[in-house]
Motif scaffolding. Structure first.
Motif, mmCIF file in Angstrom:
data_model
loop_
_atom_site.group_PDB
_atom_site.id
_atom_site.type_symbol
_atom_site.label_atom_id
_atom_site.label_comp_id
_atom_site.label_asym_id
_atom_site.label_seq_id
_atom_site.Cartn_x
_atom_site.Cartn_y
_atom_site.Cartn_z
ATOM 1 N N ARG A 63 -12.214 -5.662 -16.029
ATOM 2 C CA ARG A 63 -11.505 -4.875 -17.037
ATOM 3 C C ARG A 63 -10.385 -4.005 -16.433
ATOM 4 N NH1 ARG A 63 -16.894 -3.248 -20.324
ATOM 5 N NH2 ARG A 63 -17.262 -5.289 -21.206
ATOM 6 N N PRO A 64 -9.421 -4.640 -15.777
ATOM 7 C CA PRO A 64 -8.333 -3.866 -15.182
ATOM 8 C C PRO A 64 -7.422 -3.264 -16.248
ATOM 9 C CG PRO A 64 -7.837 -6.195 -15.052
ATOM 10 C CD PRO A 64 -9.245 -6.084 -15.588
ATOM 11 N N CYS A 65 -7.092 -2.004 -16.044
ATOM 12 C CA CYS A 65 -6.232 -1.286 -17.001
ATOM 13 C C CYS A 65 -4.866 -0.952 -16.414
ATOM 14 C CB CYS A 65 -6.903 0.013 -17.428
ATOM 15 S SG CYS A 65 -8.428 -0.224 -18.311
ATOM 16 N N SER A 66 -4.801 -0.824 -15.090
ATOM 17 C CA SER A 66 -3.537 -0.439 -14.462
ATOM 18 C C SER A 66 -3.417 -1.109 -13.102
ATOM 19 C CB SER A 66 -3.454 1.076 -14.314
ATOM 20 O OG SER A 66 -4.533 1.559 -13.544
ATOM 21 N N VAL A 67 -2.170 -1.301 -12.693
ATOM 22 C CA VAL A 67 -1.897 -1.919 -11.403
ATOM 23 C C VAL A 67 -0.667 -1.249 -10.811
ATOM 24 C CG1 VAL A 67 -0.533 -3.795 -12.437
ATOM 25 C CG2 VAL A 67 -1.581 -4.123 -10.185
ATOM 26 N N PHE A 68 -0.676 -1.092 -9.484
ATOM 27 C CA PHE A 68 0.432 -0.437 -8.791
ATOM 28 C C PHE A 68 0.545 -1.014 -7.391
ATOM 29 C CE2 PHE A 68 1.944 2.918 -5.911
ATOM 30 C CZ PHE A 68 3.186 3.178 -6.476
ATOM 31 N N PHE A 69 1.769 -1.317 -6.968
ATOM 32 C CA PHE A 69 2.005 -1.750 -5.596
ATOM 33 C C PHE A 69 2.538 -0.570 -4.809
ATOM 34 C CE2 PHE A 69 4.974 -3.170 -2.305
ATOM 35 C CZ PHE A 69 4.093 -3.862 -1.500
ATOM 36 N N SER A 70 1.858 -0.233 -3.723
ATOM 37 C CA SER A 70 2.301 0.843 -2.843
ATOM 38 C C SER A 70 3.076 0.235 -1.684
ATOM 39 C CB SER A 70 1.104 1.630 -2.308
ATOM 40 O OG SER A 70 1.539 2.535 -1.309
ATOM 41 N N PHE A 71 4.366 0.495 -1.661
ATOM 42 C CA PHE A 71 5.227 -0.020 -0.600
ATOM 43 C C PHE A 71 4.845 0.609 0.738
ATOM 44 C CE2 PHE A 71 9.208 -0.010 1.865
ATOM 45 C CZ PHE A 71 9.475 -1.363 1.862
ATOM 46 N N SER A 72 4.503 1.894 0.711
ATOM 47 C CA SER A 72 4.218 2.601 1.967
ATOM 48 C C SER A 72 2.941 2.105 2.643
ATOM 49 C CB SER A 72 4.141 4.106 1.730
ATOM 50 O OG SER A 72 3.090 4.407 0.834
ATOM 51 N N THR A 73 1.961 1.641 1.863
ATOM 52 C CA THR A 73 0.718 1.144 2.457
ATOM 53 C C THR A 73 0.591 -0.371 2.357
ATOM 54 O OG1 THR A 73 -0.532 1.420 0.404
ATOM 55 C CG2 THR A 73 -0.492 3.298 1.938
ATOM 56 N N ASP A 74 1.580 -1.029 1.748
ATOM 57 C CA ASP A 74 1.574 -2.477 1.552
ATOM 58 C C ASP A 74 0.268 -2.931 0.905
ATOM 59 O OD1 ASP A 74 2.830 -4.982 1.648
ATOM 60 O OD2 ASP A 74 1.825 -5.498 3.523
ATOM 61 N N SER A 75 -0.089 -2.258 -0.186
ATOM 62 C CA SER A 75 -1.338 -2.588 -0.867
ATOM 63 C C SER A 75 -1.145 -2.538 -2.380
ATOM 64 C CB SER A 75 -2.455 -1.637 -0.439
ATOM 65 O OG SER A 75 -2.097 -0.299 -0.683
ATOM 66 N N VAL A 76 -2.029 -3.250 -3.077
ATOM 67 C CA VAL A 76 -2.041 -3.245 -4.536
ATOM 68 C C VAL A 76 -3.261 -2.452 -4.972
ATOM 69 C CG1 VAL A 76 -2.234 -4.665 -6.618
ATOM 70 C CG2 VAL A 76 -0.872 -5.476 -4.683
ATOM 71 N N LEU A 77 -3.032 -1.452 -5.812
ATOM 72 C CA LEU A 77 -4.113 -0.638 -6.352
ATOM 73 C C LEU A 77 -4.344 -1.055 -7.791
ATOM 74 C CD1 LEU A 77 -2.366 1.143 -4.247
ATOM 75 C CD2 LEU A 77 -3.893 2.948 -4.986
ATOM 76 N N VAL A 78 -5.602 -1.301 -8.135
ATOM 77 C CA VAL A 78 -5.951 -1.753 -9.473
ATOM 78 C C VAL A 78 -6.937 -0.757 -10.070
ATOM 79 C CG1 VAL A 78 -6.960 -3.602 -10.865
ATOM 80 C CG2 VAL A 78 -5.619 -4.165 -8.820
ATOM 81 N N GLY A 79 -6.565 -0.192 -11.203
ATOM 82 C CA GLY A 79 -7.461 0.697 -11.924
ATOM 83 C C GLY A 79 -8.375 -0.113 -12.810
ATOM 84 N N VAL A 80 -9.681 -0.042 -12.520
ATOM 85 C CA VAL A 80 -10.692 -0.709 -13.333
ATOM 86 C C VAL A 80 -11.573 0.382 -13.929
ATOM 87 C CG1 VAL A 80 -10.633 -2.836 -11.978
ATOM 88 C CG2 VAL A 80 -12.236 -1.049 -11.350
ATOM 89 N N GLU A 81 -12.492 0.005 -14.778
ATOM 90 C CA GLU A 81 -13.330 1.017 -15.411
ATOM 91 C C GLU A 81 -13.979 1.920 -14.377
ATOM 92 O OE1 GLU A 81 -16.100 -0.655 -18.169
ATOM 93 O OE2 GLU A 81 -14.577 -0.674 -19.726
ATOM 94 N N ARG A 82 -13.619 3.195 -14.424
ATOM 95 C CA ARG A 82 -14.207 4.256 -13.592
ATOM 96 C C ARG A 82 -14.055 4.045 -12.090
ATOM 97 N NH1 ARG A 82 -18.849 3.685 -17.525
ATOM 98 N NH2 ARG A 82 -18.313 5.151 -19.159
ATOM 99 N N ASN A 83 -13.055 3.276 -11.664
ATOM 100 C CA ASN A 83 -12.899 3.015 -10.242
ATOM 101 C C ASN A 83 -11.485 2.527 -9.946
ATOM 102 O OD1 ASN A 83 -13.687 2.873 -7.582
ATOM 103 N ND2 ASN A 83 -15.070 1.142 -7.839
ATOM 104 N N VAL A 84 -11.150 2.521 -8.669
ATOM 105 C CA VAL A 84 -9.891 1.949 -8.198
ATOM 106 C C VAL A 84 -10.218 0.981 -7.079
ATOM 107 C CG1 VAL A 84 -7.685 2.410 -7.066
ATOM 108 C CG2 VAL A 84 -8.536 3.988 -8.804
ATOM 109 N N ILE A 85 -9.637 -0.207 -7.156
ATOM 110 C CA ILE A 85 -9.814 -1.201 -6.110
ATOM 111 C C ILE A 85 -8.484 -1.302 -5.354
ATOM 112 C CG2 ILE A 85 -10.284 -3.619 -5.591
ATOM 113 C CD1 ILE A 85 -11.819 -3.766 -8.237
ATOM 114 N N VAL A 86 -8.566 -1.342 -4.031
ATOM 115 C CA VAL A 86 -7.377 -1.459 -3.210
ATOM 116 C C VAL A 86 -7.389 -2.806 -2.507
ATOM 117 C CG1 VAL A 86 -6.067 -0.480 -1.287
ATOM 118 C CG2 VAL A 86 -7.312 1.044 -2.845
ATOM 119 N N PHE A 87 -6.313 -3.573 -2.711
ATOM 120 C CA PHE A 87 -6.143 -4.846 -2.032
ATOM 121 C C PHE A 87 -5.019 -4.669 -1.020
ATOM 122 C CE2 PHE A 87 -7.820 -6.007 -6.196
ATOM 123 C CZ PHE A 87 -8.872 -6.846 -5.844
#
Length: 107
Positions: free
Chosen positions: A80-104
């Motif tokens: 159930r991802p609600c938000s996504v963001f690419f961080s250029f400074s850390t070269d990672s994708v952050l995904v907001g899921v229910e009550r958590n954040v996953i970092v790829f």
């Protein structure tokens, strides 16, 4: 970049891409984009979209016409991802899921 807007339509399971003047450039749908929510455009122009009900993060081209890749699925922990963001400074994708954040992070 900067000449388009990306709009998700949860009910129609689409990503609509109008130009700044309102002219619709494209309407995109895909089985991996069920109930789309968050959308993010990276500094490089990559368009990332959350498929809330399909539990996916996909990448579409800058015109919003074609899927380029499925970046993450439920197998990767995306639920159930609600938000996504690419961080250029850390070269990672952050995904907001229910009550958590996953970092790829690219390895």
């Amino acid at each position: 970049m900067g000449d388009k807007i990306y709009i998700t339509n949860m009910d129609k399971h689409t990503l609509r891409t109008p130009a700044i003047d309102g002219t619709v450039i494209s309407t995109f749908s895909d089985p991996d984009l069920n109930n789309p929510r968050g959308v993010h455009v990276t500094p490089g122009g990559q368009v990332l979209v959350c498929g809330y009900a399909s539990n996916t993060i996909i990448q579409v081209d800058s015109q919003g016409k074609n899927k380029l890749a499925t970046l993450a699925t439920q197998k990767d922990g995306v639920t159930r991802p609600c938000s996504v963001f690419f961080s250029f400074s850390t070269d990672s994708v952050l995904v907001g899921v229910e009550r958590n954040v996953i970092v790829f992070k690219e390895t």
